[in-house]
Scaffold this motif. Structure first.
Motif, PDB file in Angstrom:
ATOM      1  N   VAL A 297     -24.505 -21.876   6.103  1.00 25.78           N
ATOM      2  CA  VAL A 297     -25.904 -21.934   6.528  1.00 25.78           C
ATOM      3  C   VAL A 297     -26.777 -22.389   5.365  1.00 25.78           C
ATOM      4  O   VAL A 297     -26.395 -22.286   4.186  1.00 25.78           O
ATOM      5  CB  VAL A 297     -26.401 -20.553   7.042  1.00 25.78           C
ATOM      6  N   SER A 298     -27.930 -22.879   5.734  1.00 29.84           N
ATOM      7  CA  SER A 298     -28.948 -23.187   4.738  1.00 29.84           C
ATOM      8  C   SER A 298     -30.235 -22.561   5.248  1.00 29.84           C
ATOM      9  O   SER A 298     -30.810 -23.046   6.232  1.00 29.84           O
ATOM     10  CB  SER A 298     -29.096 -24.700   4.589  1.00 29.84           C
ATOM     11  N   GLY A 299     -30.652 -21.479   4.638  1.00 30.54           N
ATOM     12  CA  GLY A 299     -31.819 -20.757   5.148  1.00 30.54           C
ATOM     13  C   GLY A 299     -31.541 -20.223   6.538  1.00 30.54           C
ATOM     14  O   GLY A 299     -30.633 -19.418   6.730  1.00 30.54           O
ATOM     15  N   SER A 300     -32.298 -20.710   7.522  1.00 30.76           N
ATOM     16  CA  SER A 300     -32.119 -20.264   8.909  1.00 30.76           C
ATOM     17  C   SER A 300     -31.361 -21.288   9.743  1.00 30.76           C
ATOM     18  O   SER A 300     -31.294 -21.167  10.962  1.00 30.76           O
ATOM     19  CB  SER A 300     -33.486 -20.017   9.547  1.00 30.76           C
ATOM     20  N   LYS A 301     -30.823 -22.273   9.097  1.00 33.40           N
ATOM     21  CA  LYS A 301     -30.153 -23.350   9.816  1.00 33.40           C
ATOM     22  C   LYS A 301     -28.638 -23.237   9.676  1.00 33.40           C
ATOM     23  O   LYS A 301     -28.125 -23.054   8.561  1.00 33.40           O
ATOM     24  CB  LYS A 301     -30.618 -24.688   9.236  1.00 33.40           C
ATOM     25  N   VAL A 302     -27.945 -23.340  10.789  1.00 31.94           N
ATOM     26  CA  VAL A 302     -26.483 -23.282  10.773  1.00 31.94           C
ATOM     27  C   VAL A 302     -25.935 -24.692  10.553  1.00 31.94           C
ATOM     28  O   VAL A 302     -26.233 -25.599  11.319  1.00 31.94           O
ATOM     29  CB  VAL A 302     -25.931 -22.723  12.100  1.00 31.94           C
TER      30      VAL A 302
ATOM     31  N   PHE B   6     -29.834 -16.076  -1.821  1.00 25.98           N
ATOM     32  CA  PHE B   6     -29.719 -16.292  -0.377  1.00 25.98           C
ATOM     33  C   PHE B   6     -28.280 -16.636  -0.015  1.00 25.98           C
ATOM     34  O   PHE B   6     -27.546 -17.215  -0.821  1.00 25.98           O
ATOM     35  CB  PHE B   6     -30.660 -17.413   0.069  1.00 25.98           C
ATOM     36  N   SER B   7     -27.938 -16.281   1.206  1.00 29.85           N
ATOM     37  CA  SER B   7     -26.573 -16.550   1.659  1.00 29.85           C
ATOM     38  C   SER B   7     -26.419 -18.015   2.038  1.00 29.85           C
ATOM     39  O   SER B   7     -27.308 -18.603   2.658  1.00 29.85           O
ATOM     40  CB  SER B   7     -26.251 -15.671   2.872  1.00 29.85           C
TER      41      SER B   7
ATOM     42  N   ILE C 196     -28.097 -15.707   8.683  1.00 27.31           N
ATOM     43  CA  ILE C 196     -29.487 -16.120   8.901  1.00 27.31           C
ATOM     44  C   ILE C 196     -30.423 -14.907   8.799  1.00 27.31           C
ATOM     45  O   ILE C 196     -31.484 -14.977   8.167  1.00 27.31           O
ATOM     46  CB  ILE C 196     -29.612 -16.819  10.272  1.00 27.31           C
TER      47      ILE C 196
ATOM     48  N   GLU D  85     -36.143 -21.314  12.024  1.00 25.09           N
ATOM     49  CA  GLU D  85     -35.848 -22.742  12.117  1.00 25.09           C
ATOM     50  C   GLU D  85     -35.982 -23.256  13.551  1.00 25.09           C
ATOM     51  O   GLU D  85     -36.645 -24.254  13.806  1.00 25.09           O
ATOM     52  CB  GLU D  85     -34.418 -22.992  11.611  1.00 25.09           C
TER      53      GLU D  85
ATOM     54  N   PHE E 230     -29.934 -12.231   7.138  1.00 26.06           N
ATOM     55  CA  PHE E 230     -29.970 -11.862   5.712  1.00 26.06           C
ATOM     56  C   PHE E 230     -30.969 -12.744   4.967  1.00 26.06           C
ATOM     57  O   PHE E 230     -31.769 -12.259   4.168  1.00 26.06           O
ATOM     58  CB  PHE E 230     -28.560 -12.021   5.135  1.00 26.06           C
ATOM     59  N   ASN E 231     -30.937 -14.028   5.246  1.00 21.41           N
ATOM     60  CA  ASN E 231     -31.863 -14.943   4.559  1.00 21.41           C
ATOM     61  C   ASN E 231     -33.303 -14.722   5.004  1.00 21.41           C
ATOM     62  O   ASN E 231     -34.230 -14.798   4.193  1.00 21.41           O
ATOM     63  CB  ASN E 231     -31.443 -16.396   4.814  1.00 21.41           C
TER      64      ASN E 231
END
Lengths: 209, 225
Positions: free
Chosen positions: B194-199, B175-176, A174, A133, A176-177
Motif C-alpha cells: 500500500v501507499s498511504g490509503s491506496k492499495v 507508515f506501513s 490502510i 483515497e 494503520f496509515n
C-alpha cells in the motif's frame, strides 16, 4: 418500536456473541451507528470524537524484556469481534482506569512481569470510517456501552458482510496509515495525563539491566 | 577446543519443518553449556566461542547434514530445541531462550528468533477469543523472513488474534507499506502493498515458493522508490 431502538436491541444481543459479519448482514452500511442512546449513555459516535485503544505488552520467550509491539495487526479485531476503544470526550478518569485495569490484569495473568499496557493509540472516528483515497466505507464506529461504569466504550468494526483475506490485509495497513502510523502511539511512560503508569509492565517500572 | 557434531537428542522429540537451524561454531567448555535457568545461561555466556545461527529454508535443503535436526515446535519442550553434541558425547540444548545471549550475526536474526517464539503462545494470549498461531503459519513466516533482503526495512513480526503471523513493512516515516499475513493453511499467505490509503498490490502467494516471494519483495522496493 422505532428503527433506532430496534438497532439498539440488536446491538445488545450482538454484544453477547459478537461477529462483525452478522452485524453488517443485518444492518448494512453501518446502520447500527444510529442505534438509540442507552440510559446514561452518550449516543452515536461523532466523526470528530477521539477514540483510545490500549496497546499491550507481552514476552513470547524469556528475553528479559517486554515486547513493545505496535503494528497494523492491532486492527485484526475490527474484522472479527470488534476492536474495543474508549471515547475520550466522555470518558472519566475512573472509567479509563477501570478499563485499563481489565486489560492489564489479563496481560499479567498471561505474561507476568512482562504483561501490561505500554502505550495507547488515539485516533478520530472519521479516520477509520472512510478511506481517504477512495471515499469508500472501511469501518463503523459503534456506541457500545458495556456496564454503567464503562459507558464510553465503542467498537470499531468492519463495515461489510463479506471480505476476502487479501482485502482484509490491505485494509489493516490502510487503517494503520490513516490513524497516523507509528506516530499515533503514545507510550505510557511519556504520558503526563491519565495516570496510566501503574499499568506499565512490571519490568518497565523497575527496569533491570 | 573441540569441534561440534550436531545431532538430534532422542530425549527431546524433534521434527524438521520447512527448514533447519544449524549452529556453526566450536565449544570451548561443553560442560558449561546447559541452560535450564538464568545461572546456567550466564555460565554459557562465558563460553568464549561464537555461534552462528543460520536458518535454511526447505528450498535449500541441507544435503549431507542428516544429523542436524531442529524444530520450532518440539512436542515435549516449550521452546524450540536444538541439540548439539560434542565429540566427547556431551549434549547441548541450544534453545531460543539460550540463543538470545549470543551475538547476532545478521540483522534479521532477532526477527527469526521472535517468530519462533510465537510458537509458545497459547489460546487466550491476548484476551478472550485470541488464538494461538498455527504451527505452519510460523514455519511459513520463518521461511519468508529468512529470505528477507538486507536492503528492505526489517519486517515487524507480529501475531494477530486470529492466530495468523504477520510480517509488516514500515517506512522511514512510520507508515506501513504493506506486509505478509500467514494463515498456515497449505502454505497460503496474503500480501498487500500500500501507499498511504491506496492499495497497490493485494494478492495471495505460496509461502513455500521462493520465486513468488522474491517477486513481492520487488513490489516493496517500488513503493520505497
Amino acid at each position: 418500536m422505532s428503527d433506532s431502538v430496534e438497532k439498539r436491541e440488536f446491538l445488545n444481543r450482538w454484544e453477547l456473541n459478537p461477529c462483525v459479519y452478522e452485524l453488517s448482514e443485518a444492518y448494512p452500511d453501518c446502520g447500527c451507528e444510529s442505534a438509540s442512546q442507552v440510559d446514561g449513555g452518550f449516543g452515536p459516535v461523532l466523526g470528530h470524537e477521539v477514540l483510545r485503544y490500549f496497546v499491550t505488552s507481552r514476552s513470547d520467550h524469556d528475553l528479559k524484556k517486554p515486547k513493545k509491539k505496535f503494528s497494523p495487526a492491532i486492527f485484526k479485531r475490527a474484522f472479527q469481534k470488534g476492536m474495543s476503544t474508549y471515547r475520550l470526550e466522555h470518558c472519566t478518569k475512573n472509567e479509563i482506569q477501570a478499563a485499563a485495569k481489565i486489560v492489564f490484569d489479563n496481560q499479567v495473568r498471561n505474561w507476568g512481569e512482562f504483561g501490561g499496557i505500554y502505550g495507547v493509540v488515539e485516533f478520530s472516528a472519521e479516520a477509520v470510517r472512510i478511506n481517504e483515497e477512495s471515499g469508500a466505507r472501511i469501518a463503523c464506529v459503534l456506541d457500545t456501552p458495556i456496564t454503567p461504569d464503562r459507558m464510553s466504550h465503542a467498537d470499531v468494526v468492519y463495515s461489510s458482510s463479506k471480505l476476502d483475506p487479501k482485502d482484509e490485509n490491505s485494509l489493516k495497513h490502510i487503517l494503520f496509515n490513516q490513524i497516523g502510523g507509528m506516530s499515533s502511539l503514545k507510550e505510557v511512560k511519556n504520558m503526563t495525563e491519565g495516570d496510566l503508569a501503574e499499568f506499565l509492565p512490571a519490568v518497565l517500572k523497575n527496569p533491570v539491566e | 577446543m573441540t569441534d561440534l557434531a550436531i545431532s538430534s537428542d532422542v530425549s527431546i522429540p524433534t521434527r524438521v519443518f520447512g527448514g533447519v537451524v544449524i549452529v556453526i561454531g566450536a565449544l570451548s567448555n561443553s560442560s558449561a553449556a546447559y541452560f535450564d535457568n538464568e545461572e546456567e545461561t550466564s555460565r554459557y555466556s562465558a563460553v568464549p566461542s561464537k555461534f552462528q545461527e543460520v536458518f535454511i529454508p526447505a528450498s535449500d535443503h541441507l544435503e549431507g547434514f542428516s544429523s542436524v535436526q531442529s524444530s520450532p515446535f518440539p512436542e515435549t519442550s516449550k521452546s524450540s530445541a536444538l541439540i548439539a553434541t560434542d565429540d566427547e558425547g556431551t549434549s547441548v540444548n541450544l534453545t531460543p531462550a539460550s540463543l538470545h545471549t549470543l551475538e547476532s550475526q545478521r540483522p534479521i536474526d532477532p526477527v527469526l528468533l521472535e517468530i519462533r517464539g510465537f510458537g509458545d503462545l497459547v489460546d487466550g494470549w491476548d484476551g478472550e477469543g485470541s488464538l494461538s498461531p498455527d504451527r505452519d503459519a510460523v514455519k511459513d513466516a520463518l521461511s519468508v523472513a529468512s529470505m528477507w533482503p538486507g536492503t528492505l526495512p526489517l519486517p515487524i513480526a507480529d501475531v494477530d488474534v486470529s492466530g495468523s503471523v504477520v510480517l509488516d513493512v514500515i517506512d522511514k516515516n512510520g507508515f506501513s507499506i504493506g506486509g505478509f499475513e500467514f494463515s498456515g493453511t497449505d502454505h497460503s499467505a496474503v500480501i498487500s502493498v500500500v501507499s498511504g490509503s491506496k492499495v497497490l498490490v493485494s494478492s495471495e502467494l505460496n509461502a513455500s515458493n521462493p520465486s513468488e516471494i522474491r517477486k513481492f519483495f520487488n513490489s516493496f522496493y517500488e513503493v520505497l522508490a
